[in-house]
Design a protein around this motif. Sequence first.
Motif, mmCIF file in Angstrom:
data_model
loop_
_atom_site.group_PDB
_atom_site.id
_atom_site.type_symbol
_atom_site.label_atom_id
_atom_site.label_comp_id
_atom_site.label_asym_id
_atom_site.label_seq_id
_atom_site.Cartn_x
_atom_site.Cartn_y
_atom_site.Cartn_z
ATOM 1 N N ASP A 2 -13.730 -9.118 -9.157
ATOM 2 C CA ASP A 2 -12.811 -7.969 -9.217
ATOM 3 C C ASP A 2 -11.760 -8.020 -8.118
ATOM 4 O O ASP A 2 -11.164 -6.995 -7.776
ATOM 5 C CB ASP A 2 -13.581 -6.646 -9.143
ATOM 6 N N GLY A 3 -11.525 -9.214 -7.535
ATOM 7 C CA GLY A 3 -10.511 -9.352 -6.491
ATOM 8 C C GLY A 3 -10.931 -8.758 -5.159
ATOM 9 O O GLY A 3 -10.097 -8.282 -4.378
ATOM 10 N N GLU A 4 -12.232 -8.816 -4.856
ATOM 11 C CA GLU A 4 -12.763 -8.120 -3.682
ATOM 12 C C GLU A 4 -12.270 -8.688 -2.351
ATOM 13 O O GLU A 4 -12.340 -8.000 -1.318
ATOM 14 C CB GLU A 4 -14.297 -8.142 -3.702
ATOM 15 N N ASP A 5 -11.723 -9.905 -2.341
ATOM 16 C CA ASP A 5 -11.291 -10.493 -1.063
ATOM 17 C C ASP A 5 -10.088 -9.790 -0.459
ATOM 18 O O ASP A 5 -9.734 -10.046 0.700
ATOM 19 C CB ASP A 5 -10.975 -11.980 -1.234
ATOM 20 N N VAL A 6 -9.451 -8.893 -1.206
ATOM 21 C CA VAL A 6 -8.335 -8.139 -0.629
ATOM 22 C C VAL A 6 -8.846 -7.108 0.386
ATOM 23 O O VAL A 6 -8.104 -6.684 1.281
ATOM 24 C CB VAL A 6 -7.503 -7.453 -1.737
ATOM 25 N N VAL A 7 -10.121 -6.729 0.299
ATOM 26 C CA VAL A 7 -10.663 -5.717 1.214
ATOM 27 C C VAL A 7 -10.726 -6.224 2.655
ATOM 28 O O VAL A 7 -10.203 -5.566 3.562
ATOM 29 C CB VAL A 7 -12.031 -5.198 0.727
ATOM 30 N N ALA A 25 -2.880 -13.268 8.454
ATOM 31 C CA ALA A 25 -2.088 -13.757 9.589
ATOM 32 C C ALA A 25 -0.610 -13.830 9.235
ATOM 33 O O ALA A 25 0.256 -13.518 10.057
ATOM 34 C CB ALA A 25 -2.611 -15.123 10.026
ATOM 35 N N ALA A 26 -0.288 -14.234 7.994
ATOM 36 C CA ALA A 26 1.116 -14.299 7.568
ATOM 37 C C ALA A 26 1.733 -12.908 7.527
ATOM 38 O O ALA A 26 2.895 -12.716 7.905
ATOM 39 C CB ALA A 26 1.217 -14.974 6.204
ATOM 40 N N LEU A 27 0.960 -11.905 7.100
ATOM 41 C CA LEU A 27 1.477 -10.541 7.002
ATOM 42 C C LEU A 27 1.709 -9.907 8.367
ATOM 43 O O LEU A 27 2.504 -8.971 8.498
ATOM 44 C CB LEU A 27 0.514 -9.677 6.186
ATOM 45 N N VAL A 86 -0.191 -0.531 -3.440
ATOM 46 C CA VAL A 86 0.372 -0.004 -4.678
ATOM 47 C C VAL A 86 -0.628 -0.283 -5.802
ATOM 48 O O VAL A 86 -0.928 -1.439 -6.099
ATOM 49 C CB VAL A 86 1.730 -0.659 -4.993
ATOM 50 N N LEU A 87 -1.139 0.770 -6.411
ATOM 51 C CA LEU A 87 -2.196 0.641 -7.411
ATOM 52 C C LEU A 87 -1.584 0.570 -8.807
ATOM 53 O O LEU A 87 -1.069 1.565 -9.319
ATOM 54 C CB LEU A 87 -3.161 1.819 -7.308
ATOM 55 N N HIS A 88 -1.683 -0.606 -9.429
ATOM 56 C CA HIS A 88 -1.138 -0.777 -10.772
ATOM 57 C C HIS A 88 -2.099 -0.272 -11.841
ATOM 58 O O HIS A 88 -1.677 0.051 -12.950
ATOM 59 C CB HIS A 88 -0.804 -2.256 -11.020
ATOM 60 N N THR A 89 -3.387 -0.226 -11.514
ATOM 61 C CA THR A 89 -4.393 0.258 -12.459
ATOM 62 C C THR A 89 -5.352 1.193 -11.743
ATOM 63 O O THR A 89 -5.885 0.841 -10.693
ATOM 64 C CB THR A 89 -5.184 -0.915 -13.072
ATOM 65 N N VAL A 90 -5.542 2.376 -12.305
ATOM 66 C CA VAL A 90 -6.590 3.290 -11.841
ATOM 67 C C VAL A 90 -7.404 3.635 -13.081
ATOM 68 O O VAL A 90 -6.950 4.380 -13.950
ATOM 69 C CB VAL A 90 -6.013 4.561 -11.194
ATOM 70 N N LEU A 91 -8.584 3.052 -13.170
ATOM 71 C CA LEU A 91 -9.387 3.168 -14.385
ATOM 72 C C LEU A 91 -10.073 4.528 -14.476
ATOM 73 O O LEU A 91 -10.597 5.043 -13.481
ATOM 74 C CB LEU A 91 -10.440 2.062 -14.423
ATOM 75 N N ALA A 92 -10.083 5.103 -15.679
ATOM 76 C CA ALA A 92 -10.811 6.346 -15.909
ATOM 77 C C ALA A 92 -12.310 6.081 -15.958
ATOM 78 O O ALA A 92 -13.105 6.944 -15.569
ATOM 79 C CB ALA A 92 -10.345 6.996 -17.210
ATOM 80 N N ILE A 105 2.971 -4.438 2.292
ATOM 81 C CA ILE A 105 2.882 -3.737 1.005
ATOM 82 C C ILE A 105 2.090 -4.632 0.054
ATOM 83 O O ILE A 105 2.506 -5.750 -0.256
ATOM 84 C CB ILE A 105 4.271 -3.421 0.428
ATOM 85 N N VAL A 106 0.942 -4.157 -0.374
ATOM 86 C CA VAL A 106 0.008 -4.951 -1.177
ATOM 87 C C VAL A 106 -0.010 -4.400 -2.595
ATOM 88 O O VAL A 106 -0.306 -3.225 -2.816
ATOM 89 C CB VAL A 106 -1.408 -4.897 -0.566
ATOM 90 N N GLN A 107 0.342 -5.244 -3.561
ATOM 91 C CA GLN A 107 0.275 -4.860 -4.969
ATOM 92 C C GLN A 107 -1.148 -5.109 -5.461
ATOM 93 O O GLN A 107 -1.636 -6.240 -5.411
ATOM 94 C CB GLN A 107 1.267 -5.684 -5.793
#
Length: 323
Positions: free
Chosen positions: A38-43, A17-19, A56-62, A26-28
């Motif tokens: 794993d921070g799933e509540d961002v979905v 609602a704030a956004l 913005v993806l700070h980590t993309v795991l191999a 823009i979501v880091q």
Amino acid sequence: MHTWTPGGRGGWKAAAAALEDFDVAIVQHEYGIYPGPDGEDVVPLLCTLAVPSIVVLHTVLARPTPRQKALLEEIGDAAGALVTMTGTARDRLTTGYRVDPDKVFLIPHGAADHLRVPARRHSRPHLLTWGLLGPGKGIEWALRALALLGDLEPSPLYTIAGKTHPKVLEHQGETYRDGLYDLAARIGVSKAVRHDPVYRDQESLSGLVRSADVVVLPYDSAEQVTSGVLIEAVAAGVPVVATAFPHAVELLTDGPGLIVPHGDPAGLAAAIRRILTDPQSVRDLTGRSRALIPTLLWPAVAARYDRLARSLLAAERPVAVLP
């Protein structure tokens, strides 16, 4: 505007609602910084937004866990655009995850304009590592490399700057830093090491970085696809010696620094020695950094985000139907 506190009232719904008061969100993204496994509540936050979103993806795991992979793919479905900060991360994302490649954009991590601060040299060669401290930073390898450089005249001074990472502090206290003190004492380099456990403002940080002859990034991780410290060091025009983590390999190979294997103090020492004793190497490395700096400064990076945001907004406008 709003703080999304884990366990607080409203959760992701209040954050969404704030956004909604803005044109673009823009979501880091980093695993574990949002509530839920794993921070799933961002979905659900992304899924409920009515305004366009850039993640913005700070980590993309191999080698993600199945849940980490599924989460990132859900984020990719919900986002209007996905930003990676290195080509390595982009390639991992488009080949290892089910995402729409047309949604993926490469925009580098930004850096401050450190060059506006004059370089301040020490009476001894100055080696610097900075950032939030904790296991995996590989500082122990740099200390062992320092012990191999004692024959230089004058011998180097090594500054370890930055507070202990708050999550490390919460779970382990200062165990890692205390171990570094013990190691330095055992190998006889305590007098050549300076701990600077503070969080600096921009002006102070620029002065510190510009005082360095070499920035040393001896990280243990082979997964790190984004390093803000690496970008800041290059933008400051300071030669870098780094282990072969993905972002360093991408940015420094034939560029403004030297790459060494992980866990190799002799290799670190040799690379540092080369920079401290070979003026031509320094000229070559700093010359390469000058070519990169204009693309790394925050105004240039912000302009790319602005263009991306405007393109998302334009795509969402209804098309007028002529009578």
